[in-house]
Design a protein around this motif. Structure first.
Motif, short mmCIF file in Angstrom:
data_model
loop_
_atom_site.label_atom_id
_atom_site.label_comp_id
_atom_site.label_asym_id
_atom_site.label_seq_id
_atom_site.Cartn_x
_atom_site.Cartn_y
_atom_site.Cartn_z
N ARG A 188 -21.88 24.36 22.96
CA ARG A 188 -22.55 23.50 21.97
C ARG A 188 -21.81 22.18 21.79
O ARG A 188 -21.86 21.58 20.70
CB ARG A 188 -22.71 24.24 20.63
N GLU A 189 -21.15 21.74 22.86
CA GLU A 189 -20.42 20.47 22.83
C GLU A 189 -20.99 19.46 23.81
O GLU A 189 -20.94 18.25 23.57
CB GLU A 189 -18.94 20.71 23.14
N PRO A 210 -22.74 14.84 19.14
CA PRO A 210 -22.84 16.12 18.42
C PRO A 210 -24.20 16.37 17.80
O PRO A 210 -24.69 17.50 17.81
CB PRO A 210 -21.75 15.99 17.35
N SER A 211 -24.83 15.33 17.28
CA SER A 211 -26.14 15.51 16.64
C SER A 211 -27.20 15.90 17.65
O SER A 211 -28.01 16.81 17.41
CB SER A 211 -26.55 14.23 15.91
N VAL A 213 -26.74 17.26 20.66
CA VAL A 213 -26.43 18.59 21.20
C VAL A 213 -26.84 19.67 20.21
O VAL A 213 -27.38 20.71 20.59
CB VAL A 213 -24.94 18.70 21.55
N ARG A 214 -26.63 19.41 18.92
CA ARG A 214 -27.02 20.39 17.90
C ARG A 214 -28.52 20.61 17.89
O ARG A 214 -29.00 21.75 17.79
CB ARG A 214 -26.55 19.92 16.52
N VAL A 215 -29.29 19.53 18.00
CA VAL A 215 -30.75 19.65 18.03
C VAL A 215 -31.20 20.45 19.25
O VAL A 215 -32.07 21.33 19.16
CB VAL A 215 -31.40 18.25 18.02
N ALA A 217 -29.47 22.66 20.95
CA ALA A 217 -29.05 24.05 20.81
C ALA A 217 -29.97 24.81 19.85
O ALA A 217 -30.32 25.97 20.10
CB ALA A 217 -27.60 24.11 20.33
N ARG A 218 -30.37 24.17 18.78
CA ARG A 218 -31.29 24.83 17.85
C ARG A 218 -32.66 25.06 18.49
O ARG A 218 -33.31 26.08 18.26
CB ARG A 218 -31.43 23.99 16.58
N ASP A 221 -32.30 28.06 20.59
CA ASP A 221 -32.27 29.28 19.78
C ASP A 221 -33.68 29.70 19.35
O ASP A 221 -34.01 30.90 19.35
CB ASP A 221 -31.40 29.07 18.54
#
Length: 307
Positions: A188-189, A210-211, A213-215, A217-218, A221
């Motif tokens: 998640r990096e 980071p923002s 990558v977070r989107v 990854a979600r 999921d």
């Protein structure tokens, strides 16, 4: 072993009777005072002569490794500083060699989690062969690997063989009728997505923001939660759930007016297979045209239930 035992009992052995393995292990040596004989040597003494050079070599290699690590660490500090100050968080990578080297380094450095989404149905055997070793090494390090494919891989023998091997080592695999985008996320990096839809191999975008990558990854999921687990050992991997899900997706695309070619490309299957799905439902509903089939599907409520 028998010859060595005999040499110990007799105290000596004719040189012509000494097996090569005893000389390689230094368990016998020539007797200078009796040129025609060799004498046995205790294993502890032989170990010094046999293992000593190997231990010296290992010590030199360890020193060389520490030296290389120390030199590279100095460059790593420069690299990290430049990355923070100059390199953007989104980078376009071009060229097969550059892309493969970057992915190899990212997956090779993965510590805890590897997420991948693979649209397009079955993957080429050469690509699977390269990915297999890389993924097995990550799994051996304790990395949790989750991959989403399209349902159609369950009829592609090379891809299923790959899935069997990685799941046996702890990977988790699920499938959906449609996987929107090819995606790799490490810890998640850092994330990788194709540069274009038309030619996925012509470039890759490396994302470290980071923002973003977070989107991504979600999104993965959420996709994972709706996907169907793959159990390669199952006698009937292409089960009712998968078949129904695939057919519903095809029929919804028909309602939207998509052609067989567009549907096939999106679902990672052949145009002929799509046409066969559509033909069967047309016969079931008594449809005489594509437009009529779309109307019947939309008005009969056929796609509202699970069947």
């Amino acid at each position: 072993m028998a010859v060595y035992r005999e040499a110990l009992r007799e105290g000596r052995l004719a040189r012509g009777e000494v097996p090569a393995c005893l000389r390689e292990l230094h368990l016998v040596v020539d007797a200078p005072e009796v040129p025609e004989y060799a004498v046995p040597v205790p294993p502890a003494a032989a170990a010094f002569a046999t293992a000593g050079p190997l231990e010296d070599l290992m010590a030199r290699q360890r020193m060389a490794l520490r030296s290389v690590q120390a030199r590279l660490s100095a460059f790593e500090a420069v690299y990290a500083q430049e990355q923070r100050t100059a390199r953007p968080s989104v980078v376009q990578l071009a060229g097969k060699a550059v892309i493969e080297a970057t992915l190899e380094a990212a997956v090779g450095g993965c510590r805890t989690e590897l997420l991948t989404a693979q649209p397009g149905g079955g993957r080429p055997e050469a690509v699977l062969a390269r990915a297999l070793g890389r993924d097995l090494r990550a799994l051996d390090r304790g990395v949790r690997q989750r991959t989403v494919y399209q349902h159609t891989v369950q009829t592609h023998r090379p891809t299923m063989s790959y899935i069997e091997q990685v799941t046996a080592s702890g990977a988790e695999v699920r499938t959906l009728a449609e996987v929107v985008e090819r995606l790799i996320i490490c810890d998640r990096e850092v994330a990788f997505v194709p540069l274009s839809d038309e030619v996925p191999s012509d470039g890759v975008v490396e994302i470290r923001d980071p923002s973003l990558v977070r989107v991504l990854a979600r999104s993965f999921d959420q996709t994972w939660e709706h996907a169907t687990p793959v159990h390669p050992a199952s006698p009937a991997p292409r089960n009712h759930v998968v078949a129904s899900d695939l057919q519903r997706t095809i029929l919804r695309a028909v309602i939207s007016g998509e052609t067989d070619s567009v549907i096939a490309r999106r679902l990672g299957m052949s145009r002929r297979s799509v046409a066969e799905h559509v033909r069967k439902v047309s016969a079931q509903l008594g449809s005489g045209s594509r437009a009529q089939l779309g109307y019947l599907l939309a008005t009969t409520g056929m796609l509202d239930g699970e069947e």
